[in-house]
Design a protein around this motif. Structure first.
Motif, mmCIF file in Angstrom:
data_model
loop_
_atom_site.group_PDB
_atom_site.id
_atom_site.type_symbol
_atom_site.label_atom_id
_atom_site.label_comp_id
_atom_site.label_asym_id
_atom_site.label_seq_id
_atom_site.Cartn_x
_atom_site.Cartn_y
_atom_site.Cartn_z
ATOM 1 N N VAL A 49 0.855 -1.185 0.000
ATOM 2 C CA VAL A 49 0.000 0.000 0.000
ATOM 3 C C VAL A 49 0.889 1.232 0.000
ATOM 4 O O VAL A 49 1.727 1.396 0.895
ATOM 5 C CB VAL A 49 -0.936 0.015 1.227
ATOM 6 N N ASN A 50 0.700 2.078 -1.027
ATOM 7 C CA ASN A 50 1.532 3.268 -1.220
ATOM 8 C C ASN A 50 3.006 2.878 -1.137
ATOM 9 O O ASN A 50 3.449 2.021 -1.883
ATOM 10 C CB ASN A 50 1.158 4.364 -0.220
ATOM 11 N N ASN A 51 3.774 3.432 -0.234
ATOM 12 C CA ASN A 51 5.194 3.107 -0.092
ATOM 13 C C ASN A 51 5.469 2.263 1.146
ATOM 14 O O ASN A 51 6.578 2.259 1.664
ATOM 15 C CB ASN A 51 6.029 4.393 -0.045
ATOM 16 N N SER A 52 4.462 1.540 1.621
ATOM 17 C CA SER A 52 4.619 0.729 2.830
ATOM 18 C C SER A 52 5.479 -0.502 2.561
ATOM 19 O O SER A 52 5.774 -0.848 1.419
ATOM 20 C CB SER A 52 3.250 0.267 3.329
ATOM 21 N N ALA A 53 5.844 -1.159 3.625
ATOM 22 C CA ALA A 53 6.481 -2.471 3.495
ATOM 23 C C ALA A 53 5.421 -3.466 3.036
ATOM 24 O O ALA A 53 4.216 -3.199 3.099
ATOM 25 C CB ALA A 53 7.069 -2.891 4.834
ATOM 26 N N LEU A 54 5.854 -4.615 2.587
ATOM 27 C CA LEU A 54 4.940 -5.653 2.136
ATOM 28 C C LEU A 54 4.082 -6.137 3.304
ATOM 29 O O LEU A 54 4.591 -6.419 4.386
ATOM 30 C CB LEU A 54 5.737 -6.825 1.553
ATOM 31 N N LYS A 104 -8.420 -19.615 -6.933
ATOM 32 C CA LYS A 104 -8.211 -18.646 -5.851
ATOM 33 C C LYS A 104 -8.667 -17.290 -6.370
ATOM 34 O O LYS A 104 -8.170 -16.830 -7.386
ATOM 35 C CB LYS A 104 -6.735 -18.591 -5.450
ATOM 36 N N HIS A 105 -9.603 -16.680 -5.685
ATOM 37 C CA HIS A 105 -10.144 -15.384 -6.107
ATOM 38 C C HIS A 105 -9.961 -14.385 -4.972
ATOM 39 O O HIS A 105 -10.292 -14.688 -3.822
ATOM 40 C CB HIS A 105 -11.629 -15.527 -6.452
ATOM 41 N N TYR A 106 -9.425 -13.218 -5.308
ATOM 42 C CA TYR A 106 -9.197 -12.166 -4.310
ATOM 43 C C TYR A 106 -9.983 -10.925 -4.701
ATOM 44 O O TYR A 106 -9.942 -10.494 -5.853
ATOM 45 C CB TYR A 106 -7.711 -11.803 -4.224
ATOM 46 N N LYS A 107 -10.665 -10.352 -3.726
ATOM 47 C CA LYS A 107 -11.362 -9.080 -3.902
ATOM 48 C C LYS A 107 -10.772 -8.114 -2.877
ATOM 49 O O LYS A 107 -10.804 -8.389 -1.672
ATOM 50 C CB LYS A 107 -12.866 -9.252 -3.669
ATOM 51 N N ILE A 108 -10.229 -7.008 -3.355
ATOM 52 C CA ILE A 108 -9.583 -6.026 -2.477
ATOM 53 C C ILE A 108 -10.411 -4.752 -2.508
ATOM 54 O O ILE A 108 -10.698 -4.211 -3.577
ATOM 55 C CB ILE A 108 -8.138 -5.744 -2.939
ATOM 56 N N LYS A 109 -10.789 -4.281 -1.318
ATOM 57 C CA LYS A 109 -11.635 -3.091 -1.220
ATOM 58 C C LYS A 109 -10.982 -2.072 -0.292
ATOM 59 O O LYS A 109 -10.659 -2.379 0.860
ATOM 60 C CB LYS A 109 -13.016 -3.464 -0.687
ATOM 61 N N ASN A 110 -10.800 -0.856 -0.796
ATOM 62 C CA ASN A 110 -10.273 0.243 0.001
ATOM 63 C C ASN A 110 -11.424 0.853 0.790
ATOM 64 O O ASN A 110 -12.302 1.486 0.234
ATOM 65 C CB ASN A 110 -9.631 1.297 -0.906
ATOM 66 N N GLU A 111 -11.425 0.654 2.111
ATOM 67 C CA GLU A 111 -12.453 1.244 2.961
ATOM 68 C C GLU A 111 -11.925 2.465 3.695
ATOM 69 O O GLU A 111 -12.561 2.968 4.613
ATOM 70 C CB GLU A 111 -12.996 0.189 3.928
ATOM 71 N N ASN A 112 -10.766 2.937 3.278
ATOM 72 C CA ASN A 112 -10.149 4.135 3.842
ATOM 73 C C ASN A 112 -10.816 5.362 3.231
ATOM 74 O O ASN A 112 -11.361 5.303 2.131
ATOM 75 C CB ASN A 112 -8.643 4.126 3.513
ATOM 76 N N THR A 113 -10.761 6.484 3.915
ATOM 77 C CA THR A 113 -11.330 7.725 3.384
ATOM 78 C C THR A 113 -10.410 8.369 2.351
ATOM 79 O O THR A 113 -10.834 9.245 1.607
ATOM 80 C CB THR A 113 -11.603 8.732 4.523
ATOM 81 N N GLU A 114 -9.154 7.910 2.286
ATOM 82 C CA GLU A 114 -8.189 8.440 1.316
ATOM 83 C C GLU A 114 -7.936 7.413 0.219
ATOM 84 O O GLU A 114 -8.072 6.211 0.422
ATOM 85 C CB GLU A 114 -6.864 8.757 2.023
ATOM 86 N N ASN A 115 -7.565 7.910 -0.962
ATOM 87 C CA ASN A 115 -7.186 7.022 -2.048
ATOM 88 C C ASN A 115 -5.865 6.346 -1.707
ATOM 89 O O ASN A 115 -4.947 6.976 -1.188
ATOM 90 C CB ASN A 115 -7.037 7.785 -3.358
ATOM 91 N N LEU A 116 -5.790 5.047 -1.995
ATOM 92 C CA LEU A 116 -4.584 4.277 -1.730
ATOM 93 C C LEU A 116 -4.120 3.609 -3.018
ATOM 94 O O LEU A 116 -4.933 3.134 -3.803
ATOM 95 C CB LEU A 116 -4.850 3.193 -0.672
ATOM 96 N N ASN A 117 -2.807 3.560 -3.205
ATOM 97 C CA ASN A 117 -2.220 2.826 -4.318
ATOM 98 C C ASN A 117 -1.905 1.420 -3.798
ATOM 99 O O ASN A 117 -0.966 1.238 -3.026
ATOM 100 C CB ASN A 117 -0.968 3.531 -4.824
ATOM 101 N N ILE A 118 -2.691 0.424 -4.212
ATOM 102 C CA ILE A 118 -2.561 -0.931 -3.695
ATOM 103 C C ILE A 118 -2.058 -1.846 -4.803
ATOM 104 O O ILE A 118 -2.652 -1.922 -5.878
ATOM 105 C CB ILE A 118 -3.912 -1.449 -3.147
ATOM 106 N N ASN A 119 -0.958 -2.531 -4.518
ATOM 107 C CA ASN A 119 -0.405 -3.521 -5.444
ATOM 108 C C ASN A 119 -0.562 -4.904 -4.831
ATOM 109 O O ASN A 119 -0.275 -5.103 -3.653
ATOM 110 C CB ASN A 119 1.075 -3.250 -5.719
ATOM 111 N N PHE A 120 -0.997 -5.859 -5.644
ATOM 112 C CA PHE A 120 -1.199 -7.239 -5.225
ATOM 113 C C PHE A 120 0.033 -8.052 -5.612
ATOM 114 O O PHE A 120 0.483 -8.004 -6.757
ATOM 115 C CB PHE A 120 -2.448 -7.792 -5.915
ATOM 116 N N LEU A 121 0.595 -8.803 -4.666
ATOM 117 C CA LEU A 121 1.820 -9.562 -4.905
ATOM 118 C C LEU A 121 1.628 -11.014 -4.503
ATOM 119 O O LEU A 121 0.957 -11.312 -3.509
ATOM 120 C CB LEU A 121 2.978 -8.959 -4.110
ATOM 121 N N LEU A 122 2.249 -11.910 -5.257
ATOM 122 C CA LEU A 122 2.152 -13.329 -4.981
ATOM 123 C C LEU A 122 3.511 -13.965 -5.221
ATOM 124 O O LEU A 122 4.180 -13.678 -6.202
ATOM 125 C CB LEU A 122 1.119 -13.961 -5.919
#
Length: 131
Positions: A49-54, A104-122
């Motif tokens: 998420v954004n520039n966070s750690a994994l 395997k199906h993943y649904k990712i939902k941003n419930e934050n009030t701010e926009n987030l840049n979310i990258n999915f990694l496997l």
């Protein structure tokens, strides 16, 4: 390969069996029969998420987990809420009755009030030497 013991969820059909922890981590995947060697050494899923750690979906201090089978099915659903970023992930795992494949199906939902840049990694490691 690390030692794995606890199977909290099991799905499959006549040929494929898969087992999961209570946090949704894929532990084992068998094809042919449960007596045969497993094919998965590890299967790690995460988000950045954004520039966070994994953030590992199946092992993060900020995650809250719940898991259940969808009523009258062998479909396993794991709900993951990352309370730090307020991101909700719904992981759905199943093996179709007539197909020998793990879905395997993943649904990712941003419930934050701010926009987030979310990258999915496997990251996965499959066992090749089955002799």
């Amino acid at each position: 390969m690390r030692t794995k013991y606890f199977n909290d969820g099991v799905i499959g059909n006549k040929k494929i069996k898969a087992s999961f922890t209570k946090t949704g981590e894929l532990l084992r995947l068998f094809y042919g029969s449960a007596d045969y060697k497993q094919f998965v050494d590890l299967f790690h899923v995460g988000i950045k998420v954004n520039n966070s750690a994994l953030i590992y979906l199946h092992n993060d201090i900020n995650n809250i987990y719940s898991q259940e089978y969808i009523k009258d099915t062998n479909v396993l659903q794991t709900n993951i809420l990352n309370k730090y970023f307020n991101v909700k992930i719904t992981q759905t795992d199943f093996v179709p009755i007539s197909e020998n494949v793990l879905v395997k199906h993943y649904k990712i939902k941003n419930e934050n009030t701010e926009n987030l840049n979310i990258n999915f990694l496997l990251y996965s490691k499959i066992l090749r030497n089955l002799n």
